[in-house]
Scaffold this motif. Structure first.
Motif, PDB file in Angstrom:
ATOM      1  N   ASN A 182       3.077   8.379  -6.060  1.00  0.00           N
ATOM      2  CA  ASN A 182       2.447   7.255  -6.413  1.00  0.00           C
ATOM      3  C   ASN A 182       3.242   6.246  -7.441  1.00  0.00           C
ATOM      4  O   ASN A 182       2.846   5.286  -7.539  1.00  0.00           O
ATOM      5  CB  ASN A 182       0.956   7.556  -7.105  1.00  0.00           C
ATOM      6  CG  ASN A 182       0.002   7.912  -6.417  1.00  0.00           C
ATOM      7  OD1 ASN A 182      -0.023   7.304  -4.921  1.00  0.00           O
ATOM      8  ND2 ASN A 182      -0.691   9.080  -6.468  1.00  0.00           N
TER       9      ASN A 182
ATOM     10  N   PRO B 216       0.011  11.775  -1.364  1.00  0.00           N
ATOM     11  CA  PRO B 216       1.200  11.062  -0.975  1.00  0.00           C
ATOM     12  C   PRO B 216       2.415  11.780  -1.841  1.00  0.00           C
ATOM     13  O   PRO B 216       1.950  12.770  -2.526  1.00  0.00           O
ATOM     14  CB  PRO B 216       1.127   9.726  -1.581  1.00  0.00           C
ATOM     15  CG  PRO B 216      -0.142   9.710  -2.653  1.00  0.00           C
ATOM     16  CD  PRO B 216      -0.726  11.010  -2.613  1.00  0.00           C
TER      17      PRO B 216
ATOM     18  N   GLY C 271      -2.992   1.624  -3.414  1.00  0.00           N
ATOM     19  CA  GLY C 271      -1.432   1.566  -3.851  1.00  0.00           C
ATOM     20  C   GLY C 271      -1.212   0.579  -4.792  1.00  0.00           C
ATOM     21  O   GLY C 271      -2.265  -0.109  -5.354  1.00  0.00           O
TER      22      GLY C 271
ATOM     23  N   HIS D 185       6.063   4.205   0.842  1.00  0.00           N
ATOM     24  CA  HIS D 185       6.716   5.389   1.402  1.00  0.00           C
ATOM     25  C   HIS D 185       7.842   4.982   2.519  1.00  0.00           C
ATOM     26  O   HIS D 185       9.069   5.431   2.494  1.00  0.00           O
ATOM     27  CB  HIS D 185       5.820   6.395   1.794  1.00  0.00           C
ATOM     28  CG  HIS D 185       5.066   7.317   0.850  1.00  0.00           C
ATOM     29  ND1 HIS D 185       4.477   6.770  -0.071  1.00  0.00           N
ATOM     30  CD2 HIS D 185       5.245   8.675   1.013  1.00  0.00           C
ATOM     31  CE1 HIS D 185       4.101   7.780  -0.873  1.00  0.00           C
ATOM     32  NE2 HIS D 185       4.522   8.804  -0.413  1.00  0.00           N
TER      33      HIS D 185
ATOM     34  N   SER E 287      -3.517   7.669  -2.061  1.00  0.00           N
ATOM     35  CA  SER E 287      -2.818   7.460  -0.844  1.00  0.00           C
ATOM     36  C   SER E 287      -3.415   6.094  -0.076  1.00  0.00           C
ATOM     37  O   SER E 287      -2.699   5.535   0.634  1.00  0.00           O
ATOM     38  CB  SER E 287      -3.142   8.737   0.040  1.00  0.00           C
ATOM     39  OG  SER E 287      -2.294   9.796   0.095  1.00  0.00           O
TER      40      SER E 287
ATOM     41  N   ILE F  56      -0.103  11.807   3.824  1.00  0.00           N
ATOM     42  CA  ILE F  56      -1.175  10.686   3.363  1.00  0.00           C
ATOM     43  C   ILE F  56      -2.320  10.677   4.098  1.00  0.00           C
ATOM     44  O   ILE F  56      -3.481  10.544   3.917  1.00  0.00           O
ATOM     45  CB  ILE F  56      -0.404   9.424   3.531  1.00  0.00           C
ATOM     46  CG1 ILE F  56       0.666   9.387   2.364  1.00  0.00           C
ATOM     47  CG2 ILE F  56      -1.253   8.005   3.475  1.00  0.00           C
ATOM     48  CD1 ILE F  56       1.402   7.818   2.398  1.00  0.00           C
TER      49      ILE F  56
ATOM     50  N   ASN G 184       0.781  -1.149   0.126  1.00  0.00           N
ATOM     51  CA  ASN G 184       0.047   0.141   0.127  1.00  0.00           C
ATOM     52  C   ASN G 184       0.998   1.306   0.089  1.00  0.00           C
ATOM     53  O   ASN G 184       2.027   1.244   0.183  1.00  0.00           O
ATOM     54  CB  ASN G 184      -0.844  -0.038   1.102  1.00  0.00           C
ATOM     55  CG  ASN G 184      -0.496   0.029   2.621  1.00  0.00           C
ATOM     56  OD1 ASN G 184       0.680   0.966   2.669  1.00  0.00           O
ATOM     57  ND2 ASN G 184      -0.453  -1.080   3.338  1.00  0.00           N
ATOM     58  N   THR G 185       0.260   2.250  -0.295  1.00  0.00           N
ATOM     59  CA  THR G 185       0.990   3.622  -0.592  1.00  0.00           C
ATOM     60  C   THR G 185       1.990   3.881   0.722  1.00  0.00           C
ATOM     61  O   THR G 185       3.211   4.445   0.742  1.00  0.00           O
ATOM     62  CB  THR G 185       0.221   4.852  -0.819  1.00  0.00           C
ATOM     63  OG1 THR G 185      -0.638   4.363  -2.115  1.00  0.00           O
ATOM     64  CG2 THR G 185       0.803   5.946  -1.422  1.00  0.00           C
ATOM     65  N   THR G 186       1.505   3.866   1.779  1.00  0.00           N
ATOM     66  CA  THR G 186       2.250   4.141   2.950  1.00  0.00           C
ATOM     67  C   THR G 186       3.415   3.209   3.289  1.00  0.00           C
ATOM     68  O   THR G 186       4.467   3.562   3.417  1.00  0.00           O
ATOM     69  CB  THR G 186       1.266   3.810   4.385  1.00  0.00           C
ATOM     70  OG1 THR G 186       0.301   4.894   4.236  1.00  0.00           O
ATOM     71  CG2 THR G 186       2.224   4.379   5.573  1.00  0.00           C
TER      72      THR G 186
ATOM     73  N   GLY H 143       1.145   3.256  -7.765  1.00  0.00           N
ATOM     74  CA  GLY H 143      -0.234   3.183  -7.310  1.00  0.00           C
ATOM     75  C   GLY H 143      -1.028   4.236  -7.742  1.00  0.00           C
ATOM     76  O   GLY H 143      -0.801   4.723  -8.633  1.00  0.00           O
TER      77      GLY H 143
ATOM     78  N   ASP I 274      -0.251  13.223  -6.505  1.00  0.00           N
ATOM     79  CA  ASP I 274       0.879  13.040  -5.647  1.00  0.00           C
ATOM     80  C   ASP I 274       1.869  14.318  -5.847  1.00  0.00           C
ATOM     81  O   ASP I 274       1.854  14.891  -7.059  1.00  0.00           O
ATOM     82  CB  ASP I 274       1.597  11.718  -5.625  1.00  0.00           C
ATOM     83  CG  ASP I 274       1.965  11.325  -7.160  1.00  0.00           C
ATOM     84  OD1 ASP I 274       0.950  11.078  -8.060  1.00  0.00           O
ATOM     85  OD2 ASP I 274       3.047  11.299  -7.058  1.00  0.00           O
TER      86      ASP I 274
END
Lengths: 635, 635
Positions: free
Chosen positions: A319, A316, A350, A299, A347, A309, A294-296, A344, B139
């Motif tokens: 992506n 974010p 993803g 990161h 946020s 996010i 997932n995007t988090t 992704g 983003d």
């Protein structure tokens, strides 16, 4: 009243019963055991038997597929004896296996014929270079570049550490070095030189799915397309928070971002070590890595501050991160290995979802499809090969066992399935690993919530009926609760319960997911009942019991054969993208095409969420099969 | 015999002399001083005076330019008094300045109009981005990329450390960040993001010439084209060997390569520190570096093993290294600064020569031109804008003072110019810094060798005439020698001499260089006498006295006005390439076009070398002006 002879196998016991008796009653009269955790309501499917011959009428074929019926299966609690019969009571293990097989619906084959020459993004070749002489005195680099150009690679990036070895390798190999190249897509002669050696090089890749809870890795032979091995491990960041929001908060404090980066790298190193032990492939021999998550998680993996996010407008840092090399990221594979994070969408949608959509076959899907990845969050895609909308429903980690007093992850000691007896409200459960239980995992929670609802222990709003005559329902420390396991039967010697507060958390989670379905459908003007297939991804999804998930209103009420459980679609999509530049390009196209619906900006979502805070839903006409069961139960 | 009144200024002394007396004699009679280090032979030019008015006939105008004559200059030893006259004896300092000015012939202007918009390879701009919203939720990276594409940069590489700061900088700058971009040539929208900041960015570049002996740096404002400052420092590798061969040998032992890399980086850090103190520009604010140097120096700078450079067939690892970033090289400037080593041609014709050829104006040169960079080696280019041939003559470091007993580098205490009295063989010399001498540097050695030859102290073969009546010529520890300074006059209290062995070394060095000229000319079928200009580069070249270099046969015998001393052409070419992508492209074209002649593979070179092991040459008709001086001297 006629009496009939029923022969029970494999015990070889014979018993006389009158017409109209149930097979379950016959087994009981004969002094034999058969599991009936739901109390003979035909709900749990655990009392399946095989009628080898004789006159048996099935009162209901619930829980049985056509294949089951062909094989002679019947539920003992629904099978009425009308003549002499021979009935086999299968071993419990066989039943378990049948129930599992029933769910692993869909094969996960590559959606393309694997042709390394056409598709492979990483290739190994041996070059034959003319040795230098006083008449042909070009430098080593130019000589290598000419050799590469002869093979169609006329623009090759060469990193400093490789350039430093070029003279030695060319001479050691007697001007016949092995090169390992990563083609840059779309391929027009441009590539990166990943390795140069006097020894034979074999291209090996790693697909990584960095989940909030679990990190999964597939080790792939990029020449043959074979998955050599796979491994999964809890994400070492868990100690810093169970869900993405708590990780983001942690990352924002002091050196939190560095700590989280180091933890996930440690987890990856553990996986690499495990894969090395199993296959003999050293991490240094891994030449390409494709990462989803997932995007988090992406990161945190890249060391990008994830703060924005969680703050409106939920933007974010990236992506679509650029390609990096392993040494930039401290990844412990070949330092020049390209590390590609697949794209992704937003946020909360993803690369795990875009890769998952690939693995679920969306790019070639003509039917209206709902794809849901049930992980720590619930991300949903609705669409066909021509269009896709997606959203994330902030379901929270309740279905992963967090925010529930006795919740836990799906590991050793977790109760994963529950049956509650209709009359006595006594439970039966299955524990992962088979020992005494320590808590309840996601599938167990869905199962328990459904059973409590169907047996009438809780009402449509999720409140306990405290007037029922059962010691299991009581006023506990945290308010009303249902005791699933008494202290004497648990590993830790404490009662395992589901409280009203837990139920409220689960209701909010399931309502958020169902509201997501509704809003997506509304946003494109279709009805959920038009959905022709529901594809469920995520490791957790593998263990969900559809019937029970529908009963609590988590999944839409559609015929069971429209549901397919795909397992970890994210790592599978990453593996395909690792193998094939065409598959990788499809993920990019999915990301390009997928419209993201931001639910937090949408009043319709709040309305849909509120309507779904009910078992199964305030609009019962959306759940006709549940209405039927519930009415039958009530009657 | 008439008597004439000569008034001498600024002393205001008047004296009577007969017709035919020399101004030098008049000055002596009046009890005044004037330097005549060559003994009144009209060779040294140090007795220059200004004839303000009166009847003075010049016996010879040797050493005087047309401008000098217009200004009234005359050499006191060549000026015959034929009537009353007023003569100014300038201060010695003024004479020195005149001599120096005479040599710095050619302006070093940019060969193009500096137009940052058209030429600059590094640009700084402030972007104005739309802030994100729930409706425009892309983003940060995509937002920045859109802003860059609006300015014509649609393919921008962004490194991980910058990506990690993107969220913070965009928000701090209120979505108006400064970007600093390096355009990738040929420019078609592709660039690298070197820096991203909420503060104003100013593009600063560094041109580096890594010489075997000296490292030179120019700090350049890339927006204005202004050279902010420059600095030079001995290459810290010197302790590991004076010439490239000994460095290559050192690099091949143990961690020698790492040690040499670290030493040159230390030298560069010292230069950066000095530039910081002078200009306030911190190394971190340098965004682009262009590096030149001979091929071995570039290898050691990049950490490429140089071993193959000294082994037949003399093939380097890379003549055209890829572009790197400063952090890959540990360079101490902005970590994302692009570091570009300009292209070389061969193991012994490096980027110092291609950049030097640019600075010498070869790409636009219609005349037949000989370009020589006199450094630790002697590299030669012969050609026009349409064709170029080059070679390296392994002259060795004799002219840098190595391999000569009292040789030293051109630093404080080095004798840099020598005049030997024709009759007494007593020397006069000039010492760098003006104190007592410690040794003799390259220009001093050329000067001394020439003076010994012209005054007849040594013969055509370089052997001392031991029968001459001078205490300066003696049999020393190392064989015959000429004592240039007695122990009492030196800083260290030891005699400073030039031995026969030293002379043999210098003869070999000069013969190698002249043989290089000859072979190049022969290889393209031209005569050296057809050469229309001789461009001498290299810091050392700045101090060579053409007349004396011709007299020993180091430079071809051409009219003096065809010689131009350009100073450090290497760092100048690097500076132009730093400023202008067009200039950089010209260096690439020079490298493409330059044909390298490998002398070690050429018998013609050995023959030419042997023929040149003579003062000035076995074929004296190649040196008509020398023959004339020598005959005048002998008569």
């Amino acid at each position: 009243m006629n009496a009939h002879t029923v022969k029970l196998l494999p015990a070889q016991v014979t018993i006389e019963v009158p017409t109209g008796a149930l097979v379950a009653e016959a087994i009981q009269l004969a002094g034999l055991q058969i599991a009936q955790p739901c109390g003979g309501q035909g709900r749990c499917g655990r009392c399946a038997v095989i009628v080898e011959q004789g006159a048996v009428r099935l009162r209901s074929t619930i829980r049985l597929s056509a294949a089951d019926l062909d094989a002679g299966y019947a539920l003992a609690c629904q099978a009425v004896i009308e003549g002499d019969a021979t009935v086999l009571i299968p071993e419990q293990e066989r039943i378990e296996r049948r129930l599992v097989t029933e769910k692993s619906a869909r094969g996960m084959e590559l959606p393309f014929a694997y042709d390394p020459a056409a598709l492979q993004s990483v290739v190994a070749q041996q070059l034959k270079l003319p040795p230098p002489s006083l008449q042909d005195g070009g430098d080593d680099l130019a000589r290598l570049q000419r050799g590469l150009a002869d093979r169609g690679y006329d623009q090759v990036d060469i990193a400093l550490p490789i350039l430093r070895r070029i003279g030695e390798v060319l001479r050691q190999s007697e001007w016949s070095p092995w090169v390992l190249l990563e083609r840059l897509e779309p391929f027009n002669g441009a590539a990166r030189l990943v390795d140069l050696s006097a020894e034979t090089l074999r291209p090996i890749g790693l697909a990584l799915d960095i989940g909030t809870t679990t990190v999964s890795a597939y080790l792939v032979d990029l020449a043959s397309g074979e998955v050599l091995n796979s491994a999964a491990e809890y994400n070492g960041q868990i100690a810093a928070g169970e869900d993405v929001i708590s990780r983001i908060v942690f990352a924002g404090k002091g050196d939190g971002l560095q700590v989280l980066g180091a933890r996930v790298r440690e987890t990856i190193h553990e996986l690499l070590d495990r894969l090395r032990k199993r296959t003999g492939v050293a991490p240094q021999d891994i030449h390409k890595v494709v990462v989803v998550g997932n995007t988090t998680m992406i990161h945190l993996f890249l060391g990008l501050p994830p703060e924005s996010i969680r703050l409106t407008p939920y933007v974010p840092a990236a992506n679509r991160p650029p390609r990096f090399t392993a040494d930039e990221l401290g990844l412990g594979v070949h330092p020049q290995a390209g590390v590609e994070c697949l794209p992704g969408v937003a946020s909360y949608v993803g690369a795990d979802i875009t890769a998952g959509a690939l693995a679920a076959g969306l790019p070639s899907c003509e039917q209206l499809t709902l794809f849901i990845d049930v992980g720590t969050n619930g991300e949903i895609v609705l669409g066909t090969r021509d269009w896709m909308v997606s959203c994330a429903c902030s379901a929270g980690p309740a279905f992963e066992g967090a925010g529930v007093v006795d919740g836990m992850r799906a590991t050793q000691g977790a109760i994963e399935e529950v049956w509650v007896h209709s009359a006595t409200l006594e439970p039966t459960y299955r524990v992962i690993g088979g020992g005494k239980p320590r808590g309840i995992c996601g599938s167990g929670l869905i199962s328990l919530l459904s059973e409590l609802f169907v047996t009438g222990a809780i009402d449509h709003g999720g409140s306990f009926k405290l007037d029922l005559d059962s010691p299991r329902i009581r006023q506990g420390e945290h308010g009303p609760e249902y005791v699933l396991a008494w202290a004497a039967d648990t590993e830790h010697g404490r009662d395992i319960s589901l409280t009203k507060v837990d139920i409220d958390n689960l209701m909010r989670a399931k309502a958020a997911i169902y509201a997501g379905f509704s809003v997506l459908a509304t946003s494109v003007g279709v009805e959920l009942s038009d959905v022709q297939q529901v594809l469920v991804g995520g490791a957790f999804g593998k263990y969900i019991n559809v019937e029970k998930a529908v009963q609590i209103g988590l999944l839409p009420d559609l015929p069971w054969d429209r549901f397919h459980f795909l397992g970890n679609t994210a790592v599978l999509g990453a593996t395909w993208a690792l193998l094939s530049s065409q598959a990788r390009q499809q993920v990019v196209e999915i990301a390009d095409r997928m419209t993201y619906v931001e639910l937090s900006a949408d009043n319709a979502f709040y309305d849909a969420f509120t309507a779904a805070l009910f078992l199964p839903h305030t609009e019962i006409e959306r759940f006709p099969s549940v209405a039927e069961v519930w009415e039958r139960q009530a009657s």
